[in-house]
Design an enzyme around this catalytic site. Structure first.
Site, PDB file in Angstrom:
ATOM      1  N   ASN A  39      -8.083  -0.430  13.885  1.00  0.00           N
ATOM      2  CA  ASN A  39      -9.514  -0.536  13.546  1.00  0.00           C
ATOM      3  C   ASN A  39      -9.806  -1.810  12.753  1.00  0.00           C
ATOM      4  O   ASN A  39     -10.878  -1.953  12.182  1.00  0.00           O
ATOM      5  CB  ASN A  39      -9.958   0.699  12.737  1.00  0.00           C
ATOM      6  CG  ASN A  39      -9.298   0.766  11.366  1.00  0.00           C
ATOM      7  OD1 ASN A  39      -8.333   0.041  11.100  1.00  0.00           O
ATOM      8  ND2 ASN A  39      -9.804   1.618  10.499  1.00  0.00           N
ATOM      9  N   ASP A  49       0.835  -1.202   0.000  1.00  0.00           N
ATOM     10  CA  ASP A  49       0.000   0.000   0.000  1.00  0.00           C
ATOM     11  C   ASP A  49       0.870   1.253   0.000  1.00  0.00           C
ATOM     12  O   ASP A  49       2.086   1.164   0.180  1.00  0.00           O
ATOM     13  CB  ASP A  49      -0.987   0.002   1.180  1.00  0.00           C
ATOM     14  CG  ASP A  49      -0.312  -0.220   2.538  1.00  0.00           C
ATOM     15  OD1 ASP A  49       0.933  -0.329   2.593  1.00  0.00           O
ATOM     16  OD2 ASP A  49      -1.038  -0.290   3.538  1.00  0.00           O
ATOM     17  N   HIS A  67      -8.227  -2.810  10.054  1.00  0.00           N
ATOM     18  CA  HIS A  67      -7.907  -2.769   8.617  1.00  0.00           C
ATOM     19  C   HIS A  67      -6.719  -3.680   8.307  1.00  0.00           C
ATOM     20  O   HIS A  67      -5.920  -4.012   9.187  1.00  0.00           O
ATOM     21  CB  HIS A  67      -7.666  -1.332   8.123  1.00  0.00           C
ATOM     22  CG  HIS A  67      -6.399  -0.695   8.552  1.00  0.00           C
ATOM     23  ND1 HIS A  67      -6.217   0.663   8.592  1.00  0.00           N
ATOM     24  CD2 HIS A  67      -5.201  -1.213   8.972  1.00  0.00           C
ATOM     25  CE1 HIS A  67      -4.997   0.941   8.995  1.00  0.00           C
ATOM     26  NE2 HIS A  67      -4.357  -0.176   9.238  1.00  0.00           N
ATOM     27  N   GLU A 105      -9.986  -0.488   4.479  1.00  0.00           N
ATOM     28  CA  GLU A 105     -10.648  -0.005   5.688  1.00  0.00           C
ATOM     29  C   GLU A 105     -11.993  -0.723   5.881  1.00  0.00           C
ATOM     30  O   GLU A 105     -12.471  -1.390   4.960  1.00  0.00           O
ATOM     31  CB  GLU A 105     -10.867   1.513   5.560  1.00  0.00           C
ATOM     32  CG  GLU A 105      -9.576   2.314   5.409  1.00  0.00           C
ATOM     33  CD  GLU A 105      -8.721   2.382   6.685  1.00  0.00           C
ATOM     34  OE1 GLU A 105      -9.017   1.666   7.663  1.00  0.00           O
ATOM     35  OE2 GLU A 105      -7.751   3.159   6.689  1.00  0.00           O
TER      36      GLU A 105
HETATM   37  P1  PGA Z   1       1.834  -1.248  12.436  1.00  0.00           P
HETATM   38  O1  PGA Z   1       0.649  -0.992  11.409  1.00  0.00           O
HETATM   39  O2  PGA Z   1       2.557  -2.468  11.970  1.00  0.00           O
HETATM   40  O3  PGA Z   1       2.664  -0.023  12.368  1.00  0.00           O
HETATM   41  O4  PGA Z   1       1.194  -1.480  13.779  1.00  0.00           O
HETATM   42  C1  PGA Z   1      -0.252  -2.001  11.122  1.00  0.00           C
HETATM   43  C2  PGA Z   1      -1.369  -1.490  10.248  1.00  0.00           C
HETATM   44  O5  PGA Z   1      -1.893  -0.395  10.489  1.00  0.00           O
HETATM   45  O6  PGA Z   1      -1.758  -2.197   9.309  1.00  0.00           O
END
Ligand code: PGA
Length: 241
Positions: free
Chosen positions: A136, A67, A138, A143
């Protein structure tokens, strides 16, 4: 789907690296998608060590972007590309021709999604897709509300993602939209890995693994993917019953 719990972040990362390395030793020309973000940083460290020590070759792998934030350039600290460069592509001196990454500032985002979809389709799906989980629920920038069948697409970020995402940036940054691989890509990949560590992920991990799978909680798709691995440290697994 299989869930494996490791005592701490170190052992989780070592095992995740070892699972990825074993796959690549069997399929040296693997099509690989690795998440940026904080979760896999140590896994990348172990993979870099493996390659540098001659225990693993990734020369024939092709790397695909998971992404990217739209509007944020690849050299800006906090962009997904910059994190991948810092922790993986640059330390391993990976040939640019083997990297297919979304560019947040140049090109037509929808066209970039179409191109990456075509690449993955032409290879009959990803070999490895390593993802984290957002606070959340995602996965990448899929999302809540994103279809389980989704392919690469341009999407609006949830408010929580805009807030939590600030942690990657040196200064307050406007985050609004992103380009992301889809949840369908995770389901179709040969080795889908969902990785989480830390107490702060415990509630969302437990929900993702126990609630009836629904696009309202994108990570719950993992329950529907028989070949998926969910790899957790004890803190992230602490709310599992
Ligand atoms: P993080 O992000 O590895 O920095 O916790 C995970 C995400 O938001 O998909």
């Amino acid at each position: 789907m299989k869930v494996q719990v490791y005592p701490d972040y170190e052992s989780l990362s070592r095992e995740t690296a070892s699972i990825i390395a074993s796959y690549i030793r069997t399929v040296p020309d693997a099509l690989v998608c690795l998440a940026s973000g904080n979760t896999p940083v140590k896994t990348f460290g172990f993979l870099v060590d493996d390659v540098k020590a001659g225990r693993l070759s990734i020369e024939r792998c092709t790397f695909v972007s998971l992404d990217e934030w739209i509007g944020i350039g690849p050299t800006i600290e906090g962009s997904c590309r910059q994190m991948m460069d810092r922790d993986f592509f640059v330390p391993l001196n990976i040939n640019q021709k083997n990297i297919h990454f979304f560019n947040g500032v140049t090109g037509d985002p929808q066209k970039q999604c179409d191109q990456i979809n075509e690449l993955i389709r032409s290879r009959k799906g990803l070999d490895i897709m390593l993802v984290g989980i957002g606070m959340n629920g995602h996965i990448a920038m899929n999302e809540p509300g994103t279809s389980f069948d989704s392919q690469a697409h341009v999407g609006y970020l949830a408010e929580e993602t805009k807030t939590v995402g600030q942690k990657y940036f040196a200064r307050q940054t406007v985050l609004d939209q992103g380009m992301t691989l889809g949840l369908g890509h995770l389901a179709e990949s040969k080795l889908p890995i969902l990785m989480a560590n830390g107490k702060k992920k415990a509630t969302i991990v437990a929900r993702a693994l126990s609630e009836v799978p629904s696009p309202d909680l994108p990570a719950s798709i993992i329950q529907r993917i028989p070949q998926a691995l969910t790899l957790l440290d004890a803190d992230a697994a602490s709310d599992l019953s």
